[in-house]
Design a protein around this motif. Structure first.
Motif, PDB file in Angstrom:
ATOM      1  N   GLU A  58      -7.208  -7.998   1.880  1.00 11.18           N
ATOM      2  CA  GLU A  58      -6.599  -7.327   3.034  1.00 11.18           C
ATOM      3  C   GLU A  58      -6.009  -5.973   2.643  1.00 11.18           C
ATOM      4  O   GLU A  58      -5.499  -5.253   3.485  1.00 11.18           O
ATOM      5  CB  GLU A  58      -5.511  -8.218   3.651  1.00 11.18           C
ATOM      6  N   VAL A  59      -6.051  -5.676   1.355  1.00  6.69           N
ATOM      7  CA  VAL A  59      -5.520  -4.393   0.888  1.00  6.69           C
ATOM      8  C   VAL A  59      -6.714  -3.442   0.762  1.00  6.69           C
ATOM      9  O   VAL A  59      -7.700  -3.793   0.104  1.00  6.69           O
ATOM     10  CB  VAL A  59      -4.821  -4.566  -0.486  1.00  6.69           C
ATOM     11  N   LYS A 115      -6.366   1.357  -2.246  1.00  6.40           N
ATOM     12  CA  LYS A 115      -4.930   1.132  -2.479  1.00  6.40           C
ATOM     13  C   LYS A 115      -4.682  -0.032  -3.442  1.00  6.40           C
ATOM     14  O   LYS A 115      -3.547  -0.392  -3.709  1.00  6.40           O
ATOM     15  CB  LYS A 115      -4.210   0.854  -1.150  1.00  6.40           C
ATOM     16  N   ARG A 116      -5.763  -0.613  -3.946  1.00  5.75           N
ATOM     17  CA  ARG A 116      -5.568  -1.793  -4.800  1.00  5.75           C
ATOM     18  C   ARG A 116      -4.946  -1.423  -6.148  1.00  5.75           C
ATOM     19  O   ARG A 116      -4.373  -2.269  -6.822  1.00  5.75           O
ATOM     20  CB  ARG A 116      -6.895  -2.536  -4.988  1.00  5.75           C
ATOM     21  N   ASN A 117      -5.049  -0.131  -6.519  1.00 11.92           N
ATOM     22  CA  ASN A 117      -4.380   0.294  -7.758  1.00 11.92           C
ATOM     23  C   ASN A 117      -2.862   0.144  -7.628  1.00 11.92           C
ATOM     24  O   ASN A 117      -2.162  -0.105  -8.597  1.00 11.92           O
ATOM     25  CB  ASN A 117      -4.782   1.726  -8.136  1.00 11.92           C
ATOM     26  N   LYS A 118      -2.362   0.250  -6.376  1.00 16.91           N
ATOM     27  CA  LYS A 118      -0.911   0.066  -6.155  1.00 16.91           C
ATOM     28  C   LYS A 118      -0.535  -1.391  -6.392  1.00 16.91           C
ATOM     29  O   LYS A 118       0.508  -1.693  -6.964  1.00 16.91           O
ATOM     30  CB  LYS A 118      -0.538   0.446  -4.722  1.00 16.91           C
ATOM     31  N   GLU A 168       0.830  -1.214   0.000  1.00 14.77           N
ATOM     32  CA  GLU A 168       0.000   0.000   0.000  1.00 14.77           C
ATOM     33  C   GLU A 168       0.859   1.258   0.000  1.00 14.77           C
ATOM     34  O   GLU A 168       0.421   2.322  -0.385  1.00 14.77           O
ATOM     35  CB  GLU A 168      -0.906   0.021   1.234  1.00 14.77           C
ATOM     36  N   HIS A 169       2.096   1.097   0.495  1.00 14.80           N
ATOM     37  CA  HIS A 169       2.977   2.262   0.553  1.00 14.80           C
ATOM     38  C   HIS A 169       4.155   2.128  -0.396  1.00 14.80           C
ATOM     39  O   HIS A 169       5.177   2.761  -0.221  1.00 14.80           O
ATOM     40  CB  HIS A 169       3.479   2.471   1.992  1.00 14.80           C
ATOM     41  N   ALA A 170       4.008   1.255  -1.365  1.00 13.20           N
ATOM     42  CA  ALA A 170       5.139   1.001  -2.268  1.00 13.20           C
ATOM     43  C   ALA A 170       5.272   2.129  -3.278  1.00 13.20           C
ATOM     44  O   ALA A 170       4.356   2.395  -4.044  1.00 13.20           O
ATOM     45  CB  ALA A 170       4.918  -0.316  -3.001  1.00 13.20           C
ATOM     46  N   PHE A 171       6.395   2.785  -3.248  1.00 12.54           N
ATOM     47  CA  PHE A 171       6.643   3.809  -4.262  1.00 12.54           C
ATOM     48  C   PHE A 171       7.521   3.232  -5.355  1.00 12.54           C
ATOM     49  O   PHE A 171       7.431   3.569  -6.504  1.00 12.54           O
ATOM     50  CB  PHE A 171       7.300   5.040  -3.633  1.00 12.54           C
TER      51      PHE A 171
END
Ligand SMILES: C[S@@+](CC[C@H](N)C(=O)[O-])C[C@H]1O[C@@H](n2cnc3c(N)ncnc32)[C@H](O)[C@@H]1O
Length: 398
Positions: free
Chosen positions: A194-195, A199-202, A173-176
């Motif tokens: 669980e996401v 944030k599922r677009n990430k 979810e915080h992956a850049f």
């Protein structure tokens, strides 16, 4: 029928410290499982539970490992069997796999066992997994367990494959940053739900940038209405990002189950339920007599399982059976799906004939072919002249 190899039970008993033959110890596990199931299946409790790192709790971890890992272990066999028809695994020197949301390693272990059961493809293959999870304790526990797992596996199979597992601890979810490497196979099981939705677009970006042009993505989710529909929604988003659905769908357009708000889509596969699972089921009242789950296999190439099963792209005469067969007085019916849509398929007993007789024995998620049927709006009528054949069973085997 799917079956867990015997060595898995001795591995499990070693790493969980649970004697799988002791009713007293199993009862304790069952109590944890019952509480976890309540959290997993009750919509209002689920959110709270999954967003707290539940697997880092020792007792919960034990319950998950003994029960949920075992009941989820074989699910990956079905998409892997289906992918194997494309020839994808043949002659690969290296196979790099990214498992997103590894937890205690269900998919990695299931895939390693499947590879050993299908050793003919992997004699000269080096297999490397990257096991990704946001919870460091999960990955560490899995790495600890993996040594025992591989030892038991090596004693069980006469030929073994070179396998390496590398951990990757980060929160998608915080992956850049995306991986600078691309994978042959990406697996995501019981993790999409669980996401958080926003944030599922990430997750999709991570998959999109991480998969090789000829690679496959496997997503597996529980067969609950909410988690299954979420997977179908993600499927439709993958198509918009340029993916093709390899299986279970015989179509590349939107999922018709989402056209109403009451449908979802899942398989149900027979398995030889281990005795210790049966005993836990009795106490926890879970009843995993069969393996129910939803899955999607996607690729960046325009490939579909039917190309290999039928020898041609045919989304009109081949259908995935997407419900159980309902037997009523005077008729049998079910739902089938392909490019034409999600169709109600009916056979009256009075049109029984040798060429349509196989319809009476169909199972959910088998692929069938039908010729000479009558189609009206969203219904298919089987007539005496209709020819019905099964072409793939729901384990993904021809
Ligand atoms: C239900 S477990 C599934 C484990 C395993 N794949 C299986 O099928 O048994 C979900 C796992 O996904 C991990 N997870 C959830 N959200 C994540 C995120 N945003 N980034 C990385 N891992 C995540 C959790 O820590 C947990 O280990």
């Amino acid at each position: 029928m799917l079956e867990i190899p015997k060595f898995y039970e001795s591995f499990l008993s070693k790493v969980s410290n649970v004697n799988l033959n002791s009713p007293r110890q199993l009862k304790k596990v069952a109590e944890i499982v019952a509480a976890m199931s309540e959290y997993f299946t009750r919509k209002n409790l689920r959110k709270e539970f999954v967003f707290y790192d539940y697997l880092s709790n020792g007792e919960v971890q034990k319950g998950y490992l003994v029960y949920f890992t075992t009941t989820n272990l074989l699910k990956v066999y079905v998409p892997l069997n289906e992918i194997s028809h494309s020839g994808f695994f043949r002659g690969k020197k290296k196979l790099e796999i990214l498992d997103i949301g590894t937890g205690l390693g269900t998919v990695v272990m299931g895939t390693i066992i499947w590879m050993h059961e299908n050793i003919r493809y992997f004699r000269n293959t080096e297999v490397k997994f990257v096991a990704l999870d946001k919870v460091e304790q999960n990955i560490r526990k899995f790495q600890e367990n993996l040594e025992f797992f591989l030892n038991e596996l090596r004693n069980h199979y006469s030929e073994t494959i070179k396998v390496e597992v590398e951990p990757a601890i980060f929160d998608i979810e915080h992956a850049f940053e995306m991986f600078d490497k691309r994978f042959d196979l990406i697996t995501v099981a019981n993790t999409l739900n669980e996401v958080v939705y926003e944030k599922r677009n990430k997750l999709l970006r991570l998959i999109n940038s991480g998969i090789k042009d000829d690679g496959f993505v496997i997503l597996i989710e529980p067969a609950l209405m909410i988690t299954s529909r979420d997977l179908l929604d993600f499927r439709d988003k993958m198509i918009k990002q340029g993916f093709y659905i390899y299986s279970p769908c015989l179509r590349n357009s939107n999922c018709p189950a989402l056209e109403t708000d009451k449908d979802w889509c899942h398989t149900e596969v027979e398995w030889k339920r281990p005795e210790f699972i049966r005993q836990i089921d009795l106490v926890a009242k879970n009843y995993r007599k069969t393996l129910k789950f939803s899955y999607i296999v996607a690729t960046k190439k325009d490939m579909n399982l039917i190309d290999f099963v039928a020898g041609e792209r045919n989304f009109k005469d081949y259908f995935r059976v997407v419900s159980q067969l309902i037997v009523e007085k005077g008729k049998k019916h079910c739902f089938v799906c392909n490019e034409i849509g999600r169709l109600h398929c009916v056979k009256l007993d009075r049109v029984d004939s040798p060429q349509n007789q196989i319809f009476d024995e169909i199972d959910r998620y088998e692929i069938i072919t039908m010729k000479n049927f009558v189609k009206s709006d969203k219904e298919i009528k089987i007539t005496q002249e209709t020819e019905v054949k099964k072409v793939l069973n729901n384990e993904g085997k021809i």
